[in-house]
Design a protein around this motif. Structure first.
Motif, PDB file in Angstrom:
ATOM      1  N   PHE A 231       0.844  -1.201   0.000  1.00  0.00           N
ATOM      2  CA  PHE A 231       0.000   0.000   0.000  1.00  0.00           C
ATOM      3  C   PHE A 231       0.881   1.253   0.000  1.00  0.00           C
ATOM      4  O   PHE A 231       0.627   2.210  -0.739  1.00  0.00           O
ATOM      5  CB  PHE A 231      -0.921  -0.017   1.222  1.00  0.00           C
ATOM      6  N   GLY A 236       0.228   5.058  -0.968  1.00  0.00           N
ATOM      7  CA  GLY A 236      -0.771   5.130   0.100  1.00  0.00           C
ATOM      8  C   GLY A 236      -0.148   5.610   1.403  1.00  0.00           C
ATOM      9  O   GLY A 236       1.035   5.398   1.661  1.00  0.00           O
ATOM     10  N   ARG A 252      -5.172   6.974   3.299  1.00  0.00           N
ATOM     11  CA  ARG A 252      -5.391   7.840   2.138  1.00  0.00           C
ATOM     12  C   ARG A 252      -4.634   7.278   0.930  1.00  0.00           C
ATOM     13  O   ARG A 252      -3.546   6.706   1.075  1.00  0.00           O
ATOM     14  CB  ARG A 252      -4.911   9.261   2.426  1.00  0.00           C
ATOM     15  N   ASP A 253      -5.215   7.494  -0.255  1.00  0.00           N
ATOM     16  CA  ASP A 253      -4.511   7.078  -1.467  1.00  0.00           C
ATOM     17  C   ASP A 253      -3.469   8.128  -1.840  1.00  0.00           C
ATOM     18  O   ASP A 253      -3.263   9.111  -1.121  1.00  0.00           O
ATOM     19  CB  ASP A 253      -5.499   6.815  -2.607  1.00  0.00           C
ATOM     20  N   ARG A 254      -2.801   7.943  -2.937  1.00  0.00           N
ATOM     21  CA  ARG A 254      -1.705   8.844  -3.319  1.00  0.00           C
ATOM     22  C   ARG A 254      -2.181  10.282  -3.556  1.00  0.00           C
ATOM     23  O   ARG A 254      -1.384  11.220  -3.499  1.00  0.00           O
ATOM     24  CB  ARG A 254      -1.007   8.328  -4.579  1.00  0.00           C
ATOM     25  N   LEU A 259      -9.499   6.463   1.990  1.00  0.00           N
ATOM     26  CA  LEU A 259      -9.767   5.085   1.582  1.00  0.00           C
ATOM     27  C   LEU A 259     -10.574   4.353   2.643  1.00  0.00           C
ATOM     28  O   LEU A 259     -11.573   3.700   2.353  1.00  0.00           O
ATOM     29  CB  LEU A 259      -8.446   4.351   1.338  1.00  0.00           C
ATOM     30  N   ALA A 290     -11.681   7.853  -1.850  1.00  0.00           N
ATOM     31  CA  ALA A 290     -10.933   7.115  -2.871  1.00  0.00           C
ATOM     32  C   ALA A 290     -11.785   6.000  -3.470  1.00  0.00           C
ATOM     33  O   ALA A 290     -12.782   5.555  -2.878  1.00  0.00           O
ATOM     34  CB  ALA A 290      -9.664   6.527  -2.256  1.00  0.00           C
ATOM     35  N   ALA A 292     -11.956   2.554  -3.622  1.00  0.00           N
ATOM     36  CA  ALA A 292     -11.329   1.477  -2.848  1.00  0.00           C
ATOM     37  C   ALA A 292     -11.014   0.262  -3.718  1.00  0.00           C
ATOM     38  O   ALA A 292      -9.970  -0.381  -3.541  1.00  0.00           O
ATOM     39  CB  ALA A 292     -12.227   1.068  -1.689  1.00  0.00           C
ATOM     40  N   SER A 294     -10.168   0.145  -6.850  1.00  0.00           N
ATOM     41  CA  SER A 294      -8.966   0.414  -7.635  1.00  0.00           C
ATOM     42  C   SER A 294      -7.709   0.358  -6.767  1.00  0.00           C
ATOM     43  O   SER A 294      -6.690  -0.217  -7.165  1.00  0.00           O
ATOM     44  CB  SER A 294      -9.096   1.788  -8.300  1.00  0.00           C
ATOM     45  N   VAL A 295      -7.779   0.946  -5.570  1.00  0.00           N
ATOM     46  CA  VAL A 295      -6.617   0.972  -4.680  1.00  0.00           C
ATOM     47  C   VAL A 295      -6.243  -0.446  -4.250  1.00  0.00           C
ATOM     48  O   VAL A 295      -5.056  -0.808  -4.234  1.00  0.00           O
ATOM     49  CB  VAL A 295      -6.893   1.852  -3.447  1.00  0.00           C
ATOM     50  N   GLU A 298      -4.606  -2.313  -7.104  1.00  0.00           N
ATOM     51  CA  GLU A 298      -3.231  -1.859  -7.320  1.00  0.00           C
ATOM     52  C   GLU A 298      -2.312  -2.354  -6.209  1.00  0.00           C
ATOM     53  O   GLU A 298      -1.164  -2.737  -6.453  1.00  0.00           O
ATOM     54  CB  GLU A 298      -3.207  -0.335  -7.413  1.00  0.00           C
ATOM     55  N   THR A 299      -2.820  -2.344  -4.966  1.00  0.00           N
ATOM     56  CA  THR A 299      -2.024  -2.839  -3.839  1.00  0.00           C
ATOM     57  C   THR A 299      -1.722  -4.327  -4.001  1.00  0.00           C
ATOM     58  O   THR A 299      -0.592  -4.782  -3.777  1.00  0.00           O
ATOM     59  CB  THR A 299      -2.778  -2.595  -2.524  1.00  0.00           C
TER      60      THR A 299
END
Length: 307
Positions: A231, A236, A252-254, A259, A290, A292, A294-295, A298-299
């Protein structure tokens, strides 16, 4: 003082009453707004603006909670209160009661009570209203309110832990926990967790159940370490923050969007439960939310690349 100024002076108290009855920031804000409309339309000023407005916001909150109970019965997965960053109402004489009643654990205990019991308990035990004032708010006699309060207090006491950590101890342990989270220190994490610790999340079916349903110190420590490192790799951020008066964190995302949140239940020098709120509807009051799904995708992809 104008009527509007008097209302604004009491707004923090009204929100705090409504939030504890409803467990929802958005619904509490709506209840306070409805209270203002009734106050503004009232032709005759009451003898006590505080008693009048507290009674109105309590009645509105009871009605909202009764309909909310039906929705919560159909809720997908565990239901948690909406995270609250800060309580707008402060009273030094009742600081202990206010803090104790705000935690996720206490609000979930309040869910065991009927709407009427919950309102009476909040007004009496948290805010110290007298029984005639409570009777006016809930349309019961003072004697009946006294009996309701006794019953509600008994239900709450049955569910409370016998030994609670003080605030300084909770904060120190949480700081060590998030240091270990940041460092990916599995052994350090395991030392801070109760043997039967649980991770539980509220996604409402609207977000992935990220790291939920995990129990046991070994499993939770490995899961946390495995989640946080990738993350962080994708930008993140885990931002330690007090939530509902307890140690926790905002993820929090980038781009800085929210999130999810974590809150930590701490007892006997160990973290007993990590509660995660992922439902975007319950995070919107904290800022932009965010994506979630998608995050998490990606994580997960980042973690697979590094294993």
């Amino acid at each position: 003082m104008t009527r509007a100024e008097e209302f604004e002076q009491l707004r923090p108290l009204l929100f705090s009453i409504a939030y504890r009855i409803l467990g929802s920031v958005s619904e509490a804000e709506d209840a306070v707004q409805d209270t203002w409309l009734r106050w503004d339309a009232s032709p005759t000023p009451p003898a006590s603006a505080k008693a009048f407005l507290a009674a109105v916001v309590t009645r509105i909150s009871i009605d909202v909670l009764r309909s909310a109970r039906v929705r919560r019965e159909r809720y997908v997965g565990p239901w948690f209160p909406e995270p609250l960053l800060t309580d707008p109402y402060q009273d030094p004489e009742r600081s202990a009661e206010l803090a104790d009643s705000l935690s996720m654990a206490a609000l979930l205990l309040l869910e065991r009570l009927s709407p009427l019991e919950r309102a009476v308990f909040v007004l009496r035990e948290v805010f110290g209203f007298d029984y005639p004032e409570i009777a006016s708010a809930v349309d019961r006699s003072p004697a009946a309110c006294r009996q309701i309060a006794v019953r509600a207090r008994r239900h709450m006491d049955e569910g409370r832990p016998r030994f609670a950590a003080d605030q300084a101890e909770r904060e120190e342990l949480a700081e060590r926990f998030f240091d270990a989270v940041r460092d990916g220190d599995v052994d350090g994490l395991r030392e801070l967790l109760a043997a039967d610790v649980q991770m539980v999340s509220d996604s409402g079916g609207k977000a992935p159940n990220w790291g939920t349903g995990i129990s046991g110190a070994a499993n939770v420590s490995r899961t946390v370490a495995a989640l946080i490192a990738p993350f962080a790799t994708i930008g993140g951020v885990v931002e330690p923050h007090r939530l509902n008066g307890q140690p926790g964190a905002i993820f929090r995302d980038r781009d800085g969007k929210v999130l999810n949140t974590w809150t930590l239940d701490i007892l006997d020098g160990r973290i007993q439960t990590i509660r995660t709120v992922l439902n975007p509807d319950k995070l919107a009051h904290m800022g932009p939310v965010a994506d979630a799904w998608s995050v998490v995708r990606e994580t997960t992809h980042s973690r697979r690349r590094t294993t």
